[in-house]
Motif scaffolding. Structure first.
Motif, PDB file in Angstrom:
ATOM      1  N   SER A   1       4.387   9.731 -10.243  1.00 21.32           N
ATOM      2  CA  SER A   1       4.290   8.505  -9.246  1.00 21.32           C
ATOM      3  C   SER A   1       3.953   7.382 -10.282  1.00 21.32           C
ATOM      4  O   SER A   1       3.339   7.265 -11.142  1.00 21.32           O
ATOM      5  N   PRO A   2       4.793   6.299  -9.788  1.00 18.10           N
ATOM      6  CA  PRO A   2       4.786   4.958 -10.317  1.00 18.10           C
ATOM      7  C   PRO A   2       3.244   4.248 -10.068  1.00 18.10           C
ATOM      8  O   PRO A   2       2.944   3.467 -10.808  1.00 18.10           O
ATOM      9  N   VAL A   3       2.558   4.868  -8.916  1.00 14.89           N
ATOM     10  CA  VAL A   3       1.389   4.302  -8.640  1.00 14.89           C
ATOM     11  C   VAL A   3       0.431   5.721  -9.343  1.00 14.89           C
ATOM     12  O   VAL A   3       0.585   6.745  -9.134  1.00 14.89           O
ATOM     13  N   ARG A   4      -0.906   5.342  -9.503  1.00 13.63           N
ATOM     14  CA  ARG A   4      -1.728   6.076  -9.919  1.00 13.63           C
ATOM     15  C   ARG A   4      -2.119   6.990  -8.648  1.00 13.63           C
ATOM     16  O   ARG A   4      -2.831   6.484  -7.727  1.00 13.63           O
ATOM     17  N   GLY A   5      -1.705   8.367  -8.572  1.00 13.17           N
ATOM     18  CA  GLY A   5      -2.056   9.137  -7.292  1.00 13.17           C
ATOM     19  C   GLY A   5      -0.852  10.344  -7.453  1.00 13.17           C
ATOM     20  O   GLY A   5      -0.256  10.502  -8.313  1.00 13.17           O
ATOM     21  N   ASP A   6      -0.920  11.039  -6.317  1.00  9.06           N
ATOM     22  CA  ASP A   6      -0.186  12.287  -6.258  1.00  9.06           C
ATOM     23  C   ASP A   6       1.215  11.927  -5.972  1.00  9.06           C
ATOM     24  O   ASP A   6       1.534  11.061  -5.272  1.00  9.06           O
TER      25      ASP A   6
END
Length: 273
Positions: free
Chosen positions: A66-71
């Motif tokens: 994910s480009p964002v920290r997360g699932d």
């Protein structure tokens, strides 16, 4: 015995229309199936197929996290689910019974009832489909965490509402240009495959690309939804007020168009379809 029962009071007419909307909503949910559960299962399957397609697409282009920290899968679903809710609402509302529909020949029926019933049936199916997919993913695969569930739910409702408002405009114009509006509606849905911004983060885009998609209400809704879903993402280039204002404008224009069309509609128009 052949006369239509009329409500003399405004309150009685209101509750009569609510009951009629409920009955038409149940009929719409069932669709071509004998059981509403079958229609819901088909909706869930379609959502899972779309998620799987985008998952494979991301893996092919080399994006495996994910480009964002997360699932990663939650990142995909945060865009795909709202995209599907929006385009389903547009398609369903545009195809709702307009002034030329055979059901409009019956006294209790009117376009507002069919529009509300179609919109509510879409909301019901999409909400249950998203809830079931998230519950299965949370319980069977890995626990998920949504930073602001209320805000994410609000974006889901806004995606549905904006789709319904755009669909009402298409529905109002359809009796005048039936074939053209069919193509326009399909073009709008296909165009949102890219213009919705579900496949990328708006904060990471150059200003030239943001300017290309900034007109789209769904572009703002999906980006804001990612901000509510993920703790480490804060949208800088989109707002919630823009899709709300655009949706209300489309709703007013659509209802004005429906009223104007009903004043000038002719049964002979349906012969040319």
């Amino acid at each position: 015995m052949f006369q239509t029962r009329r409500n003399v009071s405004t309150v009685g007419s209101f509750f009569s229309n609510l009951d009629l909307i409920y009955e038409v909503t149940v009929r719409t949910v069932r669709g071509g199936n004998r059981n509403a559960v079958v229609g819901l299962a088909i909706t869930i399957l379609q959502s899972l197929v779309m998620i799987a397609v985008f998952l494979v697409m991301f893996m092919v282009i080399g994006l495996r996290s994910s480009p964002v920290r997360g699932d990663f899968l939650l990142y995909i679903m945060s865009g795909v689910m709202l995209f599907r809710t929006h385009i389903t609402a547009v398609k369903a509302t545009q195809s709702a019974g307009g002034a030329l529909a055979p059901m409009m020949l019956y006294a209790p029926m009117n376009p507002i009832v069919t529009i509300c019933a179609t919109a509510l049936s879409t909301l019901y199916q999409q909400f249950l489909a998203i809830s079931i997919v998230l519950i299965i993913y949370h319980c069977a695969i890995t626990p998920i965490s949504i930073d602001n569930p209320i805000g994410a739910m609000g974006m889901f409702l806004l995606a549905w509402f904006s789709g319904c408002c755009i669909g009402v405009v298409f529905l109002a114009i359809t009796p005048w240009f039936p074939r053209t509006m069919g193509i326009v509606g399909q073009l709008y849905r296909r165009m949102n495959m890219i213009a919705s911004g579900k496949m990328f983060l708006v904060n990471s885009l150059p200003s030239s690309m943001i300017a290309m998609f900034d007109w789209n209400p769904l572009f703002h809704i999906i980006d804001q939804n990612k901000g509510f879903v993920f703790l480490n993402y804060n949208p800088h280039f989109t707002t919630i007020s823009y899709p709300v204002k655009v949706s209300l404008v489309f709703l007013v224009l659509g209802m004005m168009g429906m009223f104007f069309t009903r004043q000038h509609v002719s049964a002979s128009w349906s012969m040319g379809k």
